[in-house]
Write a protein that holds these residues in place. Sequence first.
Motif, PDB file in Angstrom:
ATOM      1  N   TRP A 108       0.974  -1.342  -0.029  1.00 11.42           N
ATOM      2  CA  TRP A 108       0.084   0.073   0.179  1.00 11.42           C
ATOM      3  C   TRP A 108       0.536   1.052  -0.207  1.00 11.42           C
ATOM      4  CZ3 TRP A 108      -0.182   3.309   4.532  1.00 11.42           C
ATOM      5  CH2 TRP A 108      -1.066   4.465   4.207  1.00 11.42           C
ATOM      6  N   LEU A 109       1.747   1.196   0.886  1.00 10.95           N
ATOM      7  CA  LEU A 109       2.697   2.322   1.028  1.00 10.95           C
ATOM      8  C   LEU A 109       3.550   2.758  -0.365  1.00 10.95           C
ATOM      9  CD1 LEU A 109       3.365   4.524   3.316  1.00 10.95           C
ATOM     10  CD2 LEU A 109       5.645   2.994   3.806  1.00 10.95           C
ATOM     11  N   LEU A 110       4.033   1.803  -0.824  1.00 11.90           N
ATOM     12  CA  LEU A 110       4.691   1.757  -2.266  1.00 11.90           C
ATOM     13  C   LEU A 110       4.103   2.239  -3.342  1.00 11.90           C
ATOM     14  CD1 LEU A 110       7.578  -0.814  -1.560  1.00 11.90           C
ATOM     15  CD2 LEU A 110       7.603   1.664  -1.068  1.00 11.90           C
ATOM     16  N   ALA A 111       2.680   1.853  -3.366  1.00 16.92           N
ATOM     17  CA  ALA A 111       1.742   1.891  -4.452  1.00 16.92           C
ATOM     18  C   ALA A 111       1.393   3.473  -4.455  1.00 16.92           C
ATOM     19  CB  ALA A 111       0.433   1.269  -4.420  1.00 16.92           C
ATOM     20  N   GLU A 112       1.380   3.977  -3.305  1.00 19.61           N
ATOM     21  CA  GLU A 112       1.282   5.449  -3.210  1.00 19.61           C
ATOM     22  C   GLU A 112       2.359   6.431  -3.379  1.00 19.61           C
ATOM     23  OE1 GLU A 112      -1.701   6.818  -3.158  1.00 19.61           O
ATOM     24  OE2 GLU A 112      -2.804   4.976  -2.805  1.00 19.61           O
ATOM     25  N   GLN A 113       3.632   5.859  -2.953  1.00 15.88           N
ATOM     26  CA  GLN A 113       4.818   6.595  -3.155  1.00 15.88           C
ATOM     27  C   GLN A 113       6.084   5.649  -3.334  1.00 15.88           C
ATOM     28  OE1 GLN A 113       5.900   9.760  -2.698  1.00 15.88           O
ATOM     29  NE2 GLN A 113       3.829  10.468  -2.379  1.00 15.88           N
ATOM     30  N   PRO A 114       5.903   5.251  -4.699  1.00 18.78           N
ATOM     31  CA  PRO A 114       7.167   4.192  -5.159  1.00 18.78           C
ATOM     32  C   PRO A 114       8.519   4.912  -4.663  1.00 18.78           C
ATOM     33  CG  PRO A 114       5.573   4.799  -6.994  1.00 18.78           C
ATOM     34  CD  PRO A 114       5.375   5.788  -5.923  1.00 18.78           C
ATOM     35  N   ARG A 115       8.609   6.090  -4.536  1.00 16.07           N
ATOM     36  CA  ARG A 115      10.140   6.741  -4.057  1.00 16.07           C
ATOM     37  C   ARG A 115      10.653   6.091  -2.865  1.00 16.07           C
ATOM     38  NH1 ARG A 115      10.792  12.693  -5.666  1.00 16.07           N
ATOM     39  NH2 ARG A 115       8.513  12.803  -5.342  1.00 16.07           N
ATOM     40  N   LEU A 116       9.600   5.628  -1.958  1.00 14.52           N
ATOM     41  CA  LEU A 116       9.685   5.128  -0.491  1.00 14.52           C
ATOM     42  C   LEU A 116      10.712   3.721  -0.644  1.00 14.52           C
ATOM     43  CD1 LEU A 116       6.767   6.106   1.433  1.00 14.52           C
ATOM     44  CD2 LEU A 116       9.206   6.586   2.151  1.00 14.52           C
ATOM     45  N   ALA A 117      10.835   3.132  -1.900  1.00 12.82           N
ATOM     46  CA  ALA A 117      11.061   1.810  -1.845  1.00 12.82           C
ATOM     47  C   ALA A 117      12.593   1.408  -1.255  1.00 12.82           C
ATOM     48  CB  ALA A 117      11.448   1.218  -3.348  1.00 12.82           C
ATOM     49  N   LYS A 118      13.456   2.306  -1.431  1.00 15.44           N
ATOM     50  CA  LYS A 118      14.856   2.226  -0.500  1.00 15.44           C
ATOM     51  C   LYS A 118      14.741   2.548   0.828  1.00 15.44           C
ATOM     52  CE  LYS A 118      17.682   3.217  -4.842  1.00 15.44           C
ATOM     53  NZ  LYS A 118      18.732   4.153  -5.357  1.00 15.44           N
ATOM     54  N   LYS A 119      13.760   2.917   1.325  1.00 11.46           N
ATOM     55  CA  LYS A 119      13.310   3.453   2.770  1.00 11.46           C
ATOM     56  C   LYS A 119      12.587   2.256   3.661  1.00 11.46           C
ATOM     57  CE  LYS A 119      13.821   8.770   2.697  1.00 11.46           C
ATOM     58  NZ  LYS A 119      12.789   9.783   2.861  1.00 11.46           N
ATOM     59  N   THR A 120      12.169   1.577   2.763  1.00  5.64           N
ATOM     60  CA  THR A 120      11.117   0.694   3.450  1.00  5.64           C
ATOM     61  C   THR A 120      11.655  -0.743   3.585  1.00  5.64           C
ATOM     62  OG1 THR A 120       9.285   2.051   2.490  1.00  5.64           O
ATOM     63  CG2 THR A 120       8.738  -0.146   3.127  1.00  5.64           C
ATOM     64  N   VAL A 121      11.284  -1.341   4.768  1.00  6.19           N
ATOM     65  CA  VAL A 121      11.490  -2.633   5.256  1.00  6.19           C
ATOM     66  C   VAL A 121      10.467  -3.306   5.983  1.00  6.19           C
ATOM     67  CG1 VAL A 121      12.637  -1.702   7.408  1.00  6.19           C
ATOM     68  CG2 VAL A 121      13.050  -3.938   6.420  1.00  6.19           C
ATOM     69  N   VAL A 122      10.092  -4.421   5.672  1.00  7.61           N
ATOM     70  CA  VAL A 122       8.884  -5.056   6.338  1.00  7.61           C
ATOM     71  C   VAL A 122       9.493  -6.082   7.575  1.00  7.61           C
ATOM     72  CG1 VAL A 122       7.315  -7.052   6.139  1.00  7.61           C
ATOM     73  CG2 VAL A 122       7.732  -5.309   4.205  1.00  7.61           C
ATOM     74  N   ILE A 123       9.091  -5.776   8.704  1.00  6.33           N
ATOM     75  CA  ILE A 123       9.618  -6.482   9.881  1.00  6.33           C
ATOM     76  C   ILE A 123       8.085  -6.930  10.526  1.00  6.33           C
ATOM     77  CG2 ILE A 123      10.719  -6.540  12.179  1.00  6.33           C
ATOM     78  CD1 ILE A 123      12.432  -4.463  11.036  1.00  6.33           C
ATOM     79  N   TRP A 124       7.806  -8.176  10.621  1.00  6.91           N
ATOM     80  CA  TRP A 124       6.751  -8.757  11.006  1.00  6.91           C
ATOM     81  C   TRP A 124       6.514  -8.600  12.627  1.00  6.91           C
ATOM     82  CZ3 TRP A 124       7.391 -13.772   7.900  1.00  6.91           C
ATOM     83  CH2 TRP A 124       6.628 -13.660   6.546  1.00  6.91           C
TER      84      TRP A 124
END
Length: 386
Positions: A159-175
């Motif tokens: 959801w986050l990256l669909a709205e802001q693709p430029r966040l890809a390098k900043k984003t990490v998934v931690i369950w």
Amino acid sequence: MKNILFVHQSAEMYGSDKVLLYLVSGMAAHGLNPIVLLPEEGPLLLELQKCGIETQIVPVTKLDRKTLSPKGLLRLPWSLYKSIVGINRAVAGRKIDLVYSNTLAVLGAAIWALLLRKPHVWHVHEILLSPTVVRKGFPCMVRLLADKAICNSTMTSNWLLAEQPRLAKKTVVIWNGQGPRPEPNMPAAAQVRLQLGIAPDDLVVTLVGRINRWKGQALFIEAADVLRQRGFKNVHFLIVGSAVVGQENLVEDLRHKIAQSSVAAHVHILAFTHDVWSVWDASDIAVVPSTEPEPFGMVAIEAMASGKPVVVAAHGGLLDIVEDGVSGLQFEANNAGKFADAMEKLLLSADLRKQMGLAGKQRQEELFSLHSQVESTAKLLHAMTP
């Protein structure tokens, strides 16, 4: 020891509140000193204090409907000023190595971090689909104000990256993770059943969560009605949770729906309880029928940690958690008939309930443990604070 300033939106004990409690409780073992700021007193404050975590009450500038109204937006600069002053007072001149905003609902800490040039992590617990200004505005806010975004599930990240693709390098998934639960207290579990008038041989299907418009309590009643029409008479349906202050009418609406159903005598509502483990020990099946996508689903991993088979709506972060047909069952979201079908499979087979309960417990321990979450988060925080 590095000082990490954690800022959270509430002092309750629901999903994101528990995540914060569990997370900060494990920080010291990794050379991190958590300082927690909350906007109010409440159960979370008490639990943090029990754990010896420094916790203070300050204005956090919570982003909610009231704040985002025309009047709220006019008052936003003053609210942010009070938040910055409050954070300064709480920090009291100490060096803060990193600021950690827990949920998108807190803005004050992000602005404080920006002004003082501190590394800032935003822990995203939300999937916000409407209104459009919120769906698009919050991801933009993360892009502008966060150095890293921790998402609690694949779906949240999508959801986050669909709205802001430029966040890809900043984003990490931690369950999110669940620590070891207390040993089962069967006398307490028996007392829960006795309190509700449930016979020892009857089956109990339980939904734990805040009573609101999308957690699925109404859908649960509809599906229970379907099961009753199919001849299931020795099944009880338990709803555990309370409404937000000011929205108590939702509980009354739910009670009215129950009274009009064919299962009224077999549906029970318990207010929010700290002893959720006794509730799970008193239950046979757990359900998470959210009508909107859950960003994660802490209730699901709590039930799995208790060895209970879980029936979940097939959308959102729950798709990460429950492996359909192995550790639980997924059903088409918002479909009461399909929901009833999934519950029926488990109600008809004690062996299947046991099999899926054991598989779920193993999956929770392997993928959704507190140890894994704390270790991954601590590694990220250290990398950001050399």
